[in-house]
Design a protein around this motif. Structure first.
Motif, PDB file in Angstrom:
ATOM      1  N   HIS A 130      23.233  24.522  14.374  1.00  0.00           N
ATOM      2  CA  HIS A 130      22.528  23.972  13.218  1.00  0.00           C
ATOM      3  C   HIS A 130      21.046  24.312  13.341  1.00  0.00           C
ATOM      4  O   HIS A 130      20.513  24.530  14.446  1.00  0.00           O
ATOM      5  CB  HIS A 130      22.744  22.456  13.102  1.00  0.00           C
TER       6      HIS A 130
ATOM      7  N   ILE B 224      20.887  21.121   9.806  1.00  0.00           N
ATOM      8  CA  ILE B 224      21.917  21.558   8.871  1.00  0.00           C
ATOM      9  C   ILE B 224      22.850  22.518   9.595  1.00  0.00           C
ATOM     10  O   ILE B 224      22.413  23.468  10.242  1.00  0.00           O
ATOM     11  CB  ILE B 224      21.312  22.235   7.635  1.00  0.00           C
TER      12      ILE B 224
ATOM     13  N   GLU C 285      34.047  22.826   5.159  1.00  0.00           N
ATOM     14  CA  GLU C 285      33.298  21.658   4.719  1.00  0.00           C
ATOM     15  C   GLU C 285      32.221  21.264   5.714  1.00  0.00           C
ATOM     16  O   GLU C 285      31.296  20.518   5.380  1.00  0.00           O
ATOM     17  CB  GLU C 285      34.241  20.470   4.501  1.00  0.00           C
ATOM     18  N   LEU C 286      32.368  21.768   6.940  1.00  0.00           N
ATOM     19  CA  LEU C 286      31.344  21.451   7.932  1.00  0.00           C
ATOM     20  C   LEU C 286      30.043  22.219   7.654  1.00  0.00           C
ATOM     21  O   LEU C 286      28.947  21.711   7.950  1.00  0.00           O
ATOM     22  CB  LEU C 286      31.853  21.791   9.343  1.00  0.00           C
TER      23      LEU C 286
ATOM     24  N   ARG D 276      26.592  20.697   6.193  1.00  0.00           N
ATOM     25  CA  ARG D 276      26.466  19.241   6.393  1.00  0.00           C
ATOM     26  C   ARG D 276      25.334  18.933   7.355  1.00  0.00           C
ATOM     27  O   ARG D 276      24.927  19.774   8.147  1.00  0.00           O
ATOM     28  CB  ARG D 276      27.768  18.650   6.971  1.00  0.00           C
ATOM     29  N   ASN D 277      24.884  17.714   7.282  1.00  0.00           N
ATOM     30  CA  ASN D 277      23.905  17.235   8.262  1.00  0.00           C
ATOM     31  C   ASN D 277      24.652  16.987   9.576  1.00  0.00           C
ATOM     32  O   ASN D 277      25.630  16.238   9.627  1.00  0.00           O
ATOM     33  CB  ASN D 277      23.258  15.942   7.763  1.00  0.00           C
TER      34      ASN D 277
ATOM     35  N   SER E 101      25.397  13.434  10.739  1.00  0.00           N
ATOM     36  CA  SER E 101      26.388  12.610  10.051  1.00  0.00           C
ATOM     37  C   SER E 101      27.742  12.610  10.747  1.00  0.00           C
ATOM     38  O   SER E 101      28.607  11.783  10.451  1.00  0.00           O
ATOM     39  CB  SER E 101      26.552  13.096   8.604  1.00  0.00           C
TER      40      SER E 101
END
Length: 722
Positions: A23, A27, A45-46, A49-50, A53
């Motif tokens: 990340h 992100i 979907e990963l 994403r933050n 989270s």
């Protein structure tokens, strides 16, 4: 070439068994399939994403802070463990390893959920060992252990050596694994006995043992071979491993604890060994606590007994002894406890028992006369008398010959030597513990003090009674002295005229030679003058001081001599005399002349109650005066008409008579003579009519038994007329 390498590297990252996440500024730019499986979120979907989270809220701040520190070039731990929340609500424990390159953060994610679960189970096992220390009884320790094993997902079996095998005390634990094992074995694991296995032998000798085939060990416990497994049970059962440890201090002796579980590893042996040590310590604590509580109760009982004996010493020895018996029986859980009080060279003085109110007379005689009893008392040590069925010494103390007991003899000492003993009886084969012996001795000491207090009270009562009696005798003597002076004056003043009357009557008989009415009137004057002379004589006898000249004499000879003298004054009617003399009576110290005179008066009264004949019974038997002083009862019973309406409470008072010609002083003289000898008199109706005169005379200490005559002396007919 660089593109081909980058493609290869990407494929390697995608195939890695570790979850990988990259990340930038929080992100996600890259995630592999392993990470998708760990998080439960598709890889597509990963992306975007933050990253924060994905971590559980309780770990989010910590992860964000550490990443920021690394990005600033500060020192921060590269590895740490967090919890990942999945969309289905489940949680995974993961280990994160961070590295940063040019602002990008590479995160390696390892799923350590199994390791966390193992840690929880090990903690449960350790906590079980700690929790049993809080329990207060052996039953609570066993229940806590059984429940705790199920919570740690373990099957537990407790075994104890029993003969050449092992007794199975309990089988408990994790129900899914146990059910799978029992399905595989085709029978329940709950059995009564099992045999030794090499693993059990190893654990017994070394204290611990491990096996990677827990199913085979459980099959050995059930006593069946480990057979083929069904498909649904194979994975579960084949993964079972077993640890066996030795537990010391279990009720009845050391035991073996078999633990079987799928999560067990060989490095869990120390944890299992620690559990066994903690259970052993908990059992020791429970027993120590039980002993302390029992000791506290026993000491409180002894203290209560001591207070009661000090407070109730006036009640006498027997209630104190019975209370002591009850305390010892409660402390030891004994079936019977007897308390015996002796003095060296004398017969048994008092005895009490629990739960019986008294000890049988047979046991009293045995204890009082057996020489070995005195030997035990002299030794002053607690002695096992043995089984009542095989030991003559033990059976001498036991009242029920058919009911066997093991008996112990616990002497207690007092001032001037041993005073007595407590005899504890319980089931055959039982042995007294050292603490029980010590407590029995403590009770014996309390008994000794209580008896001494009781004897002091009894001695005080005896002296008070003696003082009261002496005062009564002094008052009586003063009265009699005054009466004697009056009687002497009266006798002088009355007998002088009586002499003149008797002389005149004699002269009238010689001079007038009266007949008819004149002779009748002169005879009446003579009879009344004789009666007046007898009254004066009786009054002088009653007022005359009694000076005793006592000497030892047998009671049967005294009765026989008195009867021989009294029978000369009997009427012509035939009178049958019966003798009921108890054998072995001790001699009494008495003034033979005075006591014979008193008995003659009573026997003459008895014969006068039989104008048409009948029977008179002379009776002598052992008795007791107050305060346990030995005595002899002398009784004269007639078969006459009985006492009728006579006021029995006044028959021994001076001048009280129910006869038309009596002076009322005969029985008063009898009572004076008996009381001067330290005795008592009584008159009561007979069981079958007639009247019974009773005189109770004390026996001086040291008197030896006197063998009664086998046959009565001359002049006495047993069962015949005179």
């Amino acid at each position: 070439m660089n593109r081909r390498v980058r493609s290869l590297h990407r494929r390697l990252l995608d195939a890695s068994p570790l979850g990988i996440l990259v990340h930038h500024k929080g992100i996600v730019h890259y995630a592999n399939d392993a990470l998708a499986e760990i998080t439960g979120i598709p890889k597509e979907e990963l992306i975007g994403r933050n990253a924060a989270s994905l971590v559980a809220p309780e770990d989010n701040a910590r992860v964000t802070q550490r990443v920021a520190r690394r990005m600033r070039g500060e020192v921060a731990p590269p590895e740490y463990e967090v919890v990942v929340r999945r969309p289905d609500g489940t949680r995974r424990n993961v280990e994160l390893q961070l590295s940063s390159i040019d602002g990008d953060v590479l995160v390696l994610v390892r799923d350590v959920t199994g390791r966390a679960a193992l840690r929880i189970r090990r903690f449960s096992l350790s906590h079980l060992g700690v929790s049993v220390h809080l329990l207060r009884t052996e039953a609570e320790v066993e229940v806590g252990l059984r429940v705790g094993l199920g919570g740690a997902e373990l099957i537990g079996v407790l075994l104890q050596p029993d003969g050449d095998g092992l007794a199975v005390r309990f089988v408990e634990g994790y129900e899914p694994d146990r059910a799978a094992v029992e399905r595989a074995l085709g029978r329940s694991l709950t059995v009564q006995r099992t045999g030794w296995t090499p693993l059990f032998h190893e654990a017994w000798g070394w204290g611990e043992a491990f096996s990677d085939d827990g199913y085979a060990e459980l099959a050995a416990v059930a006593g069946v071979p480990a057979g083929a497994l069904a498909a649904e049970d194979a994975t579960m059962v084949e993964a079972l491993r077993a640890v066996v440890t030795r537990v010391d201090g279990w009720a009845g002796g050391p035991a073996l604890l078999l633990l079987a579980g799928r999560w067990l590893r060989e490095d869990d042996v120390p944890v299992a060994r620690l559990l066994s040590a903690q259970v052993s310590a908990a059992l020791d604590n429970v027993r120590d606590l039980a002993r302390a509580r029992r000791r506290e109760r026993e000491l409180e009982a002894v203290s209560t007994l001591a207070r009661a004996m000090l407070a109730e010493a006036r009640g006498g020895s027997v209630p104190l002894l019975r209370a002591a018996c009850e305390v010892v029986a409660a402390m030891m859980g004994a079936r019977e406890v007897s308390a015996w009080v002796l003095r060296r060279g004398e017969s048994l003085r008092r005895a009490a028992a629990w739960p019986s109110a008294e000890v049988s007379p047979v046991a009293r005689v045995r204890l009082a006369t057996a020489p070995w009893v005195l030997d035990l008392l002299e030794q002053g040590e607690v002695t096992a008398l043995g089984d009542t069925r095989s030991s003559p010494k033990a059976s001498a103390f036991w009242r029920e010959e058919a009911d066997a007991r093991s008996l112990w003899f616990i002497p207690f000492e007092g001032q001037g030597g041993v005073r007595g003993a407590m005899v504890v009886g319980d089931t055959p084969g039982r042995r007294l513990r050292d603490d029980e012996v010590a407590l029995a001795r403590a009770v014996a000491s309390v008994v000794r003090v209580g008896l001494e207090n009781a004897e002091l009270h009894e001695e005080a009562r005896r002296r008070l009674d003696a003082l009261t009696a002496a005062q009564s005798r002094l008052v009586q003597r003063e009265r009699l002295a005054a009466l004697g002076e009056l009687s002497a004056v009266m006798a002088h003043e009355v007998r002088n005229p009586l002499g003149v009357i008797f002389n005149s009557l004699g002269s009238l008989d010689r001079l007038l030679k009266p007949s008819g009415d004149a002779k009748l009137l002169l005879d009446i004057v003579r009879e009344e003058s004789d009666r007046l002379n007898r009254i004066v004589s009786d009054l002088l006898d009653f007022a005359r001081p009694v000076n005793l000249a006592p000497r030892p004499m047998p009671v049967d000879r005294l009765l026989d001599e008195a009867w021989t003298a009294a029978s000369t004054a009997s009427s012509a009617a035939p009178i049958e005399v019966r003798r009921e003399i108890e054998p072995g009576l001790p001699m009494i110290e008495a003034d033979a002349r005075l006591l014979r005179q008193a008995l003659i008066n009573v026997m003459v009264n008895a014969m006068q109650a039989l104008p048409h004949g009948g029977s008179v019974t002379l009776r002598a038997r052992a008795a007791e005066l107050g305060h346990g002083q030995p005595a002899v009862d002398l009784e004269v019973e007639d078969s006459g008409a009985g006492l009728g309406n006579v006021d029995v409470s006044r028959v021994f008072e001076p001048f009280f008579t129910s006869k038309a010609t009596g002076t009322g002083l005969g029985l008063a003289v009898v009572r004076r003579i008996i009381e001067e000898h330290g005795g008592t008199v009584a008159l009561r109706p007979g069981a079958h009519g007639g009247a019974v005169f009773s005189a109770r005379l004390p026996v001086r200490s040291g008197q030896v038994p006197y063998n009664s005559l086998a046959t009565p002396p001359d002049g006495i007919t047993v069962g015949g007329g005179i």
